[in-house]
Design a protein around this motif. Structure first.
Motif, PDB file in Angstrom:
ATOM      1  N   LYS A  37      17.120   6.386   5.972  1.00 41.33           N
ATOM      2  CA  LYS A  37      16.415   6.000   4.756  1.00 41.33           C
ATOM      3  C   LYS A  37      14.979   6.517   4.804  1.00 41.33           C
ATOM      4  CE  LYS A  37      15.770   1.725   2.190  1.00 41.33           C
ATOM      5  NZ  LYS A  37      15.919   0.269   2.287  1.00 41.33           N
ATOM      6  N   LYS A  38      14.435   6.828   3.640  1.00 41.09           N
ATOM      7  CA  LYS A  38      13.034   7.242   3.573  1.00 41.09           C
ATOM      8  C   LYS A  38      12.330   6.388   2.535  1.00 41.09           C
ATOM      9  CE  LYS A  38      12.875  12.193   4.506  1.00 41.09           C
ATOM     10  NZ  LYS A  38      12.552  13.489   3.932  1.00 41.09           N
ATOM     11  N   ILE A  39      11.129   5.966   2.841  1.00 38.38           N
ATOM     12  CA  ILE A  39      10.328   5.286   1.822  1.00 38.38           C
ATOM     13  C   ILE A  39       9.114   6.167   1.584  1.00 38.38           C
ATOM     14  CG2 ILE A  39       9.137   3.186   1.183  1.00 38.38           C
ATOM     15  CD1 ILE A  39      10.603   1.689   3.234  1.00 38.38           C
ATOM     16  N   ILE A  40       9.053   6.783   0.414  1.00 40.40           N
ATOM     17  CA  ILE A  40       7.908   7.669   0.188  1.00 40.40           C
ATOM     18  C   ILE A  40       7.242   7.446  -1.167  1.00 40.40           C
ATOM     19  CG2 ILE A  40       8.298   9.549   1.774  1.00 40.40           C
ATOM     20  CD1 ILE A  40      10.089  10.841  -0.229  1.00 40.40           C
ATOM     21  N   ASN A  74       0.848  -1.191   0.000  1.00 36.01           N
ATOM     22  CA  ASN A  74       0.000   0.000   0.000  1.00 36.01           C
ATOM     23  C   ASN A  74       0.890   1.250   0.000  1.00 36.01           C
ATOM     24  OD1 ASN A  74      -1.670   2.130   0.597  1.00 36.01           O
ATOM     25  ND2 ASN A  74      -2.723   1.122   2.305  1.00 36.01           N
ATOM     26  N   GLN A  75       0.845   1.965  -1.124  1.00 36.73           N
ATOM     27  CA  GLN A  75       1.742   3.116  -1.291  1.00 36.73           C
ATOM     28  C   GLN A  75       1.416   4.285  -0.358  1.00 36.73           C
ATOM     29  OE1 GLN A  75       4.339   2.812  -3.719  1.00 36.73           O
ATOM     30  NE2 GLN A  75       3.579   0.711  -3.532  1.00 36.73           N
ATOM     31  N   LYS A  76       0.254   4.238   0.267  1.00 38.84           N
ATOM     32  CA  LYS A  76      -0.086   5.324   1.184  1.00 38.84           C
ATOM     33  C   LYS A  76       0.664   5.181   2.507  1.00 38.84           C
ATOM     34  CE  LYS A  76      -4.756   5.961  -0.634  1.00 38.84           C
ATOM     35  NZ  LYS A  76      -4.552   7.193  -1.390  1.00 38.84           N
ATOM     36  N   ILE A  77       1.342   4.064   2.641  1.00 41.68           N
ATOM     37  CA  ILE A  77       2.143   3.843   3.836  1.00 41.68           C
ATOM     38  C   ILE A  77       3.562   4.284   3.557  1.00 41.68           C
ATOM     39  CG2 ILE A  77       3.089   2.053   5.337  1.00 41.68           C
ATOM     40  CD1 ILE A  77       0.287   0.671   4.754  1.00 41.68           C
ATOM     41  N   ARG A  78       4.049   5.170   4.385  1.00 48.17           N
ATOM     42  CA  ARG A  78       5.376   5.740   4.164  1.00 48.17           C
ATOM     43  C   ARG A  78       6.232   5.490   5.402  1.00 48.17           C
ATOM     44  NH1 ARG A  78       4.183  11.776   3.073  1.00 48.17           N
ATOM     45  NH2 ARG A  78       6.360  11.744   2.469  1.00 48.17           N
TER      46      ARG A  78
END
Ligand code: UDP
Ligand code: MG
Length: 322
Positions: A319-322, A68-72
């Motif tokens: 690290k960032k996952i966005i 789910n890409q809305k999870i960052r």
């Protein structure tokens, strides 16, 4: 109207969740949040801040992001503490409304809609109130004393300053700076900036996995609470007007010292000897000196605050996952 336009019209909700070694709870938490906000008229993002977990937390968050890409996610290089985690989340949040909650399943996702309803009543920030806390005895008692004292010192009528479950209008989080251990004082910081702070009773669950990241018995927390009360004095009274804070104490001490010395002078003039009053003389002189020092400390702090530069960021992102 097509789906995309509809999405753009929707307000966005950001849910910020600090995580420190919470492998066991994350999947369940995530599922329960999504279930709880399904059907609400909001677009959403969930931002997990991995505060230097040593367990599998970040991998699980990455997995959740894959689905789910809305999870960052943001991953810190080491454990910088909950305040730093919230600060990083606040910086990243793109929502019109921003919710913070703990990742240990103690905050009940079903309360999210109630928080949204409450902030709609005209608040800038609403703080959860764990009316029936599922925590250890020491934690309960020290927290009661803490909340009572902070409320008395700041004049903010809240029962539970430290609750991790809160909702904010976007403007509030973009305007307050959280560092050190300040996350316990978010309502104080918001109130200081002139925002309207409200309170809502929320359900509190027992910690399902592991124990509090602040110690099992809450002793460390009790000590922290005590130090924090000094901190709140500092934030509310001292940093604003150090001269008034130190000056008032300094002046009072000097004044008492002055009265004592004046009394001894009169005694000396009229009776000829103050031999038997030597300790009192020392006390009086000491008060005058201490008072004068406090006044100069106030002056010095005033100068320092006027020259102080903005604080550095108190965390470091790996690290960032966005
Ligand atoms: N937490 C964090 N960094 C820390 C300590 C805690 O991000 O250094 C997170 C933790 O994972 C949890 C929340 O802050 O989501 C509250 O921590 P905890 O449940 O241990 O505190 P308590 O419920 O005892 O107040
Ligand atoms: Mg907890």
């Amino acid at each position: 109207m097509n789906q995309v336009e509809n999405q753009n019209l929707k307000q966005k909700l950001s849910i910020i969740i600090p995580v420190f070694n919470e492998t066991e709870s994350l999947k369940e938490l995530n599922a329960r949040i999504i279930q709880a906000i399904f059907g609400l008229p909001f677009d959403y993002e969930i931002i997990y801040i991995d505060d230097g977990s040593a367990d599998n937390s970040f991998n699980i968050i990455s997995e959740l992001h894959q689905q789910n890409q809305k999870i960052r996610a943001i991953q810190f290089r080491r454990n910088f503490g909950k305040s730093a985690a919230l600060a990083a989340g606040f910086k990243e949040a793109g929502g019109d409304l921003v919710i913070t909650m703990d990742s240990d399943l103690q905050d009940e996702p079903l309360e999210i809609s109630n928080l949204i309803k409450k902030i709609g009543e005209g608040y800038d920030m609403v703080s959860g109130w764990k009316r029936e806390r599922k925590d250890s005895f020491i934690k309960l008692v020290s927290s009661k004393i803490f909340n009572f004292t902070v409320s008395a010192l700041t004049g903010i009528k809240l029962h539970d300053f430290n609750c991790g479950f809160k909702i904010y209008q976007r403007e509030v989080i973009k305007n307050i700076e959280v560092y050190g251990e300040l996350h316990r004082f978010l309502p104080v910081l918001a109130h200081q900036k002139g925002y309207k702070v409200g309170e809502l009773k929320v359900k509190h669950n027992e910690r399902k996995f592991g124990e509090s990241r602040y110690g099992k018995f809450g002793l460390r927390r009790a000590v922290n609470y005590f130090l924090d009360i000094i901190n709140v004095l500092l934030i509310t009274k001292y940093t604003k007007k150090p001269l008034h804070f130190f000056g008032a104490i300094g002046l009072s001490l000097s004044f008492i010292g002055f009265i004592i010395c004046a009394y001894l002078t009169i005694l000396r003039v009229f009776t000829g000897s103050i031999q038997s009053h030597l300790p009192l003389l020392i006390f009086g002189v000491l008060l005058i000196i201490t008072g004068a020092q406090l006044i100069s400390l106030g002056l010095l702090s005033e100068i320092m605050i006027q020259n102080s530069v903005k604080k550095e960021k108190s965390y470091n992102i790996k690290k960032k996952i966005i």
